[in-house]
Design a protein around this motif. Structure first.
Motif, PDB file in Angstrom:
ATOM      1  N   VAL A 124       0.856  -1.193   0.000  1.00  0.00           N
ATOM      2  CA  VAL A 124       0.000   0.000   0.000  1.00  0.00           C
ATOM      3  C   VAL A 124       0.888   1.236   0.000  1.00  0.00           C
ATOM      4  O   VAL A 124       1.806   1.347   0.822  1.00  0.00           O
ATOM      5  N   LYS A 175      -1.659  -3.009  -3.875  1.00  0.00           N
ATOM      6  CA  LYS A 175      -3.101  -3.208  -3.664  1.00  0.00           C
ATOM      7  C   LYS A 175      -3.823  -1.880  -3.536  1.00  0.00           C
ATOM      8  O   LYS A 175      -4.985  -1.758  -3.912  1.00  0.00           O
ATOM      9  N   GLY A 176      -3.137  -0.879  -2.977  1.00  0.00           N
ATOM     10  CA  GLY A 176      -3.878   0.355  -2.733  1.00  0.00           C
ATOM     11  C   GLY A 176      -3.005   1.560  -2.445  1.00  0.00           C
ATOM     12  O   GLY A 176      -1.780   1.476  -2.391  1.00  0.00           O
ATOM     13  N   TYR A 178      -3.196   4.993   0.263  1.00  0.00           N
ATOM     14  CA  TYR A 178      -3.864   5.665   1.377  1.00  0.00           C
ATOM     15  C   TYR A 178      -3.570   7.153   1.247  1.00  0.00           C
ATOM     16  O   TYR A 178      -2.407   7.564   1.197  1.00  0.00           O
ATOM     17  N   ALA A 203      -5.577   4.346 -10.317  1.00  0.00           N
ATOM     18  CA  ALA A 203      -6.272   3.241  -9.650  1.00  0.00           C
ATOM     19  C   ALA A 203      -6.851   2.290 -10.695  1.00  0.00           C
ATOM     20  O   ALA A 203      -6.765   1.058 -10.560  1.00  0.00           O
ATOM     21  N   LEU A 208      -6.076  -0.679  -8.438  1.00  0.00           N
ATOM     22  CA  LEU A 208      -5.840  -0.333  -7.033  1.00  0.00           C
ATOM     23  C   LEU A 208      -7.133   0.074  -6.323  1.00  0.00           C
ATOM     24  O   LEU A 208      -8.085   0.499  -6.982  1.00  0.00           O
ATOM     25  N   ILE A 209      -7.110  -0.008  -5.011  1.00  0.00           N
ATOM     26  CA  ILE A 209      -8.154   0.605  -4.180  1.00  0.00           C
ATOM     27  C   ILE A 209      -7.566   1.891  -3.589  1.00  0.00           C
ATOM     28  O   ILE A 209      -6.420   1.902  -3.140  1.00  0.00           O
ATOM     29  N   ARG A 237     -13.677   2.228  -7.097  1.00  0.00           N
ATOM     30  CA  ARG A 237     -12.360   1.859  -6.552  1.00  0.00           C
ATOM     31  C   ARG A 237     -11.989   2.651  -5.306  1.00  0.00           C
ATOM     32  O   ARG A 237     -10.875   2.516  -4.811  1.00  0.00           O
TER      33      ARG A 237
END
Ligand SMILES: Cc1ncc(COP(=O)(O)O)c(C=O)c1O
Length: 404
Positions: A124, A175-176, A178, A203, A208-209, A237
């Protein structure tokens, strides 16, 4: 009670989780006479105490059977309906109650989102610097963190793009991401519109999230509100965490997460095993507070209050800090971020400041790569003007002494 080590029995998650540096500082800050610019908590002077007493009395008189009862895990339907209306009208996030779960603080929203999205070792991206509640939730899910530079327009999405490309070339994926889009903790900076759009494109391109953590978005003192990242996304997403902690009462622990209904349903299942449901009474109080128009009024009042505190702190900084120090002028939120020459270590400065009864948060714990040792965060939200004036003057004196 005798204690033997149970380390071999602790879960992987317990071992991945690390305590927040701020919580440790808060313990110090509580000592008598401390002039603190450390805690980023709201000012109790603007808590709507009288209104909450009145509403609570009415609720307990009229519907104690409901407000003292368990609630549903996703949260009170009328409140989710009201919040969906607010999201659509105020933020341009077109949604229905099915897109919303009420949580115990936005911290719980982030924790649930991580439980649902993050597997051990998932990567992340986070800002350098960023708030350690966000990174802590990823780590508690045993995810791994990668840093992206943050400048005065927020997270540098071009650098993120470059890093994502490099990962792809080496057959890895993230994955993501923040991100705190408004008046970021700790820098006070806001993610530009262009970068918000770029993030949404990234994303989709890299699957991606986006974890959009927005507890400060309502605290804009000047300039135009920018569209939330979730409102720019057409692919579902983005999971968007909002909070009532900074505009209502943090002790009541009411917040809400907006996301695609499928993800929200999974978060609701995860929440069932964490706390069954968010505090019913607090949700009913908030519902009444919003419905009666008190919340909108409170946001305006708070923003005037915090704007005047921000202006006061900026004036003190200009008067007392040496020219080698740099800081930003946030358009909202609670924080000003200070950069000193790279040779100065702000954790040593903090030790000296505490000896003089002044506290702030050293910047390094906000940087997952261990950099930022010459930076620190100041908060104007909680302290009185006299405390801000005395603390900034003392800090200025200590910094000048170090620079000599
Ligand atoms: C960026 C950020 N996210 C989340 C939180 C947690 O807020 P809440 O009280 O809604 O859990 C904070 C609290 O300071 C914060 O700064």
């Amino acid at each position: 009670m005798s204690t033997s080590s149970l380390a071999h029995l602790y879960s992987k998650s317990a071992c991945c989780a690390v305590p927040s540096a701020i919580r440790e500082i808060n313990k110090l800050v509580d000592s008598p006479g401390m002039k603190s610019l450390a805690g980023g908590w709201p000012d109790p002077a603007v808590f709507p105490g009288q209104e909450i007493i009145r509403i609570t009395n009415e609720l307990l008189n009229d519907k104690a059977d409901r407000v003292l009862q368990y609630g549903t895990t996703e949260g009170l339907t009328e409140l989710r309906r009201e919040l969906a209306r607010l999201a659509t009208e105020r933020y341009g996030i077109v949604c229905s109650p099915d897109h919303i779960v009420i949580t115990a603080g936005s911290a719980q929203g982030m924790d649930l989102a991580c439980r649902v999205i993050i597997n051990p070792e998932d990567l992340v991206f986070v800002g350098l610097p960023t708030y350690f509640g966000g990174t802590g939730a990823v780590m508690a899910a045993c995810g791994e963190l990668l840093g992206v530079a943050v400048d005065n327009m927020g997270m540098d999405t071009q650098q993120l793009d470059d890093q994502l490309q490099r990962l792809k070339k080496s057959n890895q994926r993230a994955k993501g991401v923040y991100v705190i889009p408004n008046f970021q903790n700790p820098t006070g900076n806001t993610l530009s519109f262009e970068r918000r759009k770029h993030l949404v494109e990234l994303a989709e391109r890299y699957d991606l999230i986006i974890f959009e953590d927005d507890p400060y978005g309502d605290l804009r003192f000047e300039g135009e509100h920018l569209p939330p990242i979730i409102s720019l996304d057409t692919h579902g997403r983005v999971v968007h965490m909002r909070s009532m902690s900074k505009t209502f009462a943090p002790g009541l622990r009411v917040a809400w997460t907006i996301g695609p209904p499928e993800m929200i349903r999974k978060m609701v299942v995860a929440k069932q095993f964490v706390d069954v449901a968010t505090n019913s009474l607090a949700q009913y109080i908030l519902l009444e507070f919003i419905r009666s128009g008190l919340w909108e009024k409170r946001v305006q009042l708070n923003n005037q209050h915090y704007k005047s505190k921000r202006n006061f702190m900026l004036k003190q900084l200009a008067a007392h800090f040496p020219e080698q120090a740099q800081w930003n002028r946030p358009d909202g939120g609670f924080f000003i971020f200070v950069k000193l020459p790279k040779t100065l270590d702000t954790s040593t400065l903090l030790t000296e400041a505490i000896a003089h009864n002044v506290a702030f948060v050293a910047g390094q714990p906000f940087f997952i790569d261990g950099s930022g040792t010459h930076t620190f965060r100041l908060s104007y939200s909680q302290s009185s003007e006299s405390v801000i004036a005395a603390a900034v003057a003392e800090l200025g004196r200590l910094i000048k002494k170090k620079l000599k």
